[in-house]
Design a protein around this motif. Structure first.
Motif, PDB file in Angstrom:
ATOM      1  N   LYS A  12      -4.029   9.048   6.360  1.00 14.85           N
ATOM      2  CA  LYS A  12      -3.049  10.114   6.042  1.00 14.85           C
ATOM      3  C   LYS A  12      -2.009   9.797   4.969  1.00 14.85           C
ATOM      4  N   GLY A  13      -1.908   8.557   4.503  1.00 10.95           N
ATOM      5  CA  GLY A  13      -0.924   8.230   3.475  1.00 10.95           C
ATOM      6  C   GLY A  13      -1.583   8.051   2.119  1.00 10.95           C
ATOM      7  N   SER A  14      -0.983   7.186   1.311  1.00 12.74           N
ATOM      8  CA  SER A  14      -1.465   6.989  -0.056  1.00 12.74           C
ATOM      9  C   SER A  14      -2.810   6.252  -0.103  1.00 12.74           C
ATOM     10  N   VAL A  15      -3.017   5.296   0.796  1.00  7.28           N
ATOM     11  CA  VAL A  15      -4.304   4.581   0.806  1.00  7.28           C
ATOM     12  C   VAL A  15      -5.441   5.573   1.050  1.00  7.28           C
ATOM     13  N   VAL A  54      -6.040  -1.013   1.359  1.00  5.90           N
ATOM     14  CA  VAL A  54      -4.949  -1.405   2.249  1.00  5.90           C
ATOM     15  C   VAL A  54      -3.623  -1.141   1.544  1.00  5.90           C
ATOM     16  N   SER A  55      -2.560  -0.894   2.313  1.00  4.60           N
ATOM     17  CA  SER A  55      -1.246  -0.816   1.667  1.00  4.60           C
ATOM     18  C   SER A  55      -0.499  -2.109   1.941  1.00  4.60           C
ATOM     19  N   THR A  56       0.487  -2.402   1.104  1.00  6.46           N
ATOM     20  CA  THR A  56       1.318  -3.592   1.331  1.00  6.46           C
ATOM     21  C   THR A  56       2.594  -3.124   2.017  1.00  6.46           C
ATOM     22  N   VAL A  57       2.773  -3.543   3.247  1.00  6.10           N
ATOM     23  CA  VAL A  57       3.984  -3.127   3.964  1.00  6.10           C
ATOM     24  C   VAL A  57       4.728  -4.307   4.565  1.00  6.10           C
ATOM     25  N   GLY A  58       4.524  -5.489   4.015  1.00 12.17           N
ATOM     26  CA  GLY A  58       5.293  -6.646   4.469  1.00 12.17           C
ATOM     27  C   GLY A  58       4.518  -7.509   5.435  1.00 12.17           C
ATOM     28  N   MET A  59       4.685  -8.815   5.251  1.00 11.63           N
ATOM     29  CA  MET A  59       3.947  -9.806   6.021  1.00 11.63           C
ATOM     30  C   MET A  59       4.243  -9.708   7.522  1.00 11.63           C
ATOM     31  N   SER A  92      -5.142  -2.177  -3.377  1.00 11.27           N
ATOM     32  CA  SER A  92      -3.944  -2.109  -2.541  1.00 11.27           C
ATOM     33  C   SER A  92      -2.928  -1.153  -3.135  1.00 11.27           C
ATOM     34  N   LEU A  93      -2.354  -0.349  -2.262  1.00 11.26           N
ATOM     35  CA  LEU A  93      -1.216   0.464  -2.648  1.00 11.26           C
ATOM     36  C   LEU A  93       0.031  -0.391  -2.592  1.00 11.26           C
ATOM     37  N   GLY A  94       0.955  -0.132  -3.508  1.00  9.99           N
ATOM     38  CA  GLY A  94       2.204  -0.870  -3.531  1.00  9.99           C
ATOM     39  C   GLY A  94       3.230  -0.101  -4.342  1.00  9.99           C
ATOM     40  N   ASP A  95       4.402  -0.702  -4.481  1.00  9.57           N
ATOM     41  CA  ASP A  95       5.507  -0.075  -5.205  1.00  9.57           C
ATOM     42  C   ASP A  95       6.172  -1.165  -6.049  1.00  9.57           C
ATOM     43  N   GLN A  96       5.897  -1.127  -7.348  1.00 12.57           N
ATOM     44  CA  GLN A  96       6.357  -2.224  -8.215  1.00 12.57           C
ATOM     45  C   GLN A  96       7.848  -2.155  -8.534  1.00 12.57           C
ATOM     46  N   THR A  98      10.413  -0.986  -6.239  1.00 11.58           N
ATOM     47  CA  THR A  98      11.193  -1.404  -5.068  1.00 11.58           C
ATOM     48  C   THR A  98      10.850  -2.826  -4.626  1.00 11.58           C
ATOM     49  N   TYR A  99       9.603  -3.235  -4.829  1.00 11.17           N
ATOM     50  CA  TYR A  99       9.147  -4.552  -4.358  1.00 11.17           C
ATOM     51  C   TYR A  99       8.537  -5.379  -5.498  1.00 11.17           C
ATOM     52  N   PRO A 100       9.317  -5.630  -6.574  1.00 13.26           N
ATOM     53  CA  PRO A 100       8.730  -6.318  -7.735  1.00 13.26           C
ATOM     54  C   PRO A 100       8.319  -7.765  -7.447  1.00 13.26           C
ATOM     55  N   GLU A 101       8.869  -8.349  -6.388  1.00 11.09           N
ATOM     56  CA  GLU A 101       8.493  -9.741  -6.077  1.00 11.09           C
ATOM     57  C   GLU A 101       7.367  -9.832  -5.055  1.00 11.09           C
ATOM     58  N   HIS A 102       6.969  -8.699  -4.535  1.00 12.95           N
ATOM     59  CA  HIS A 102       5.883  -8.693  -3.540  1.00 12.95           C
ATOM     60  C   HIS A 102       4.884  -7.591  -3.841  1.00 12.95           C
ATOM     61  N   PHE A 103       4.753  -7.283  -5.131  1.00  9.36           N
ATOM     62  CA  PHE A 103       3.912  -6.138  -5.485  1.00  9.36           C
ATOM     63  C   PHE A 103       2.459  -6.366  -5.049  1.00  9.36           C
ATOM     64  N   VAL A 104       1.936  -5.446  -4.295  1.00  9.28           N
ATOM     65  CA  VAL A 104       0.560  -5.487  -3.756  1.00  9.28           C
ATOM     66  C   VAL A 104       0.150  -6.873  -3.231  1.00  9.28           C
ATOM     67  N   GLU A 150       1.325   4.698  -6.128  1.00  2.51           N
ATOM     68  CA  GLU A 150       1.517   6.151  -5.981  1.00  2.51           C
ATOM     69  C   GLU A 150       2.988   6.505  -5.841  1.00  2.51           C
ATOM     70  N   ASP A 151       3.850   5.503  -5.579  1.00  2.00           N
ATOM     71  CA  ASP A 151       5.277   5.777  -5.400  1.00  2.00           C
ATOM     72  C   ASP A 151       5.975   5.964  -6.742  1.00  2.00           C
ATOM     73  N   THR A 152       5.656   5.109  -7.716  1.00  2.00           N
ATOM     74  CA  THR A 152       6.399   5.184  -8.977  1.00  2.00           C
ATOM     75  C   THR A 152       5.538   5.513 -10.194  1.00  2.00           C
TER      76      THR A 152
END
Ligand SMILES: Cc1cc2nc3c(=O)[nH]c(=O)nc-3n(C[C@H](O)[C@H](O)[C@H](O)COP(=O)(O)O)c2cc1C
Length: 174
Positions: A12-15, A54-59, A92-96, A98-104, A150-152
Motif C-alpha cells: 500500500k505504500g511507495s514500495v 523494500v523500503s528503508t525505515v531504520g535499522m 529500495s525506496l528511500g528519502d535522500q 531527510t536521510y542523506p546519511e542513510h539513503f536506501v 518517491e518522497d523528494t
C-alpha cells in the motif's frame, strides 16, 4: 524463458507502487508480483530470477523482535532458502533529503542477507543521479541495486525504473 518474481513489502505504500511500475515495464504477464506479507520465503526457490523491493525505515525496525513489518516476518525463515546461482536484483525506496546519511541503506541490508544464501546480486546503479552523503547500499562506488525516492523526486521514478528494467532484461536475462 526465465521465471521472474518481484517480492515486495510493505503493501500500500511507495514500495507497492514502484513494484507495480516495474511489473508494468516488464509487460503484461511477464513477471509475478508477490507481496511478502504472509508468504514463506522458500517461495523464492520457484523463481529463476528474483527482484526484491523494500523500503528503508531504520535499522531498529528492521532488526526488531516484534513483527514490525512484512519483511521482518518474511526474513525470519530466510536462512533456510537456497538461492544458489540465482540472479537477484534489489530496489529500495528511500528519502535522500531527510536521510542523506542513510539513503536506501536497505539495499545493503538485503544484499547482506541474500548473498550468504548463494544469491548473485545484480542490477547495480550508478550514483550520479542522486544527492546523498552515505548509504549502506553504496559499495565500491556503486549502489547495490536501484534507489527510488518517491518522497523528494517522484518525477524521476518512471525513467529510473525504465532504465533499470532495461538493464535487467538486456544484461542479465530477466
Ligand atoms: C520512520 C521512518 C524512517 C525512515 N528512514 C529512512 C532511512 O533511514 N533512509 C532512507 O533513505 N529513507 C528513510 N525513510 C523514508 C522511506 O524509506 C520512504 O518514505 C519510502 O518511500 C517509504 O516506502 P513505503 O511507503 O513503501 O514504506 C524513512 C521513513 C520513515 C517513516
Amino acid at each position: 524463458m526465465a521465471k521472474t518474481g518481484i517480492f515486495y513489502g510493505p503493501e500500500k505504500g511507495s514500495v507497492d507502487r514502484v513494484a507495480h511500475y516495474i511489473a508494468k515495464e516488464f509487460g503484461e504477464g511477464k513477471v509475478d508480483l508477490i507481496s511478502v506479507n504472509d508468504k514463506e520465503p522458500t517461495l523464492m526457490e520457484q523463481y529463476d530470477k528474483i527482484i526484491i523491493g523494500v523500503s528503508t525505515v531504520g535499522m531498529t525496525n528492521w532488526n526488531s523482535d516484534h513483527l514490525a513489518n512484512d519483511w521482518d516476518m518474511f526474513s525470519k525463515g530466510l536462512s533456510e532458502v537456497n538461492l544458489k546461482g540465482k540472479d537477484v536484483a534489489i530496489f529500495s525506496l528511500g528519502d535522500q533529503v531527510t536521510y542523506p546519511e542513510h539513503f536506501v541503506d536497505a539495499l545493503g541490508w538485503m544484499a547482506d542477507k541474500l548473498e550468504p544464501l548463494g544469491a548473485n546480486i545484480v542490477g547495480h546503479v550508478d550514483p550520479e543521479d542522486y544527492d546523498f552523503d552515505e548509504s549502506e547500499g553504496f559499495r565500491d562506488g556503486i549502489f547495490l541495486g536501484l534507489p527510488v525516492d518517491e518522497d523528494t523526486e517522484p518525477e524521476k521514478s518512471e525513467e529510473r525504473v525504465k532504465a533499470w528494467v532495461n538493464l535487467l532484461t538486456t544484461k542479465f536475462g530477466f
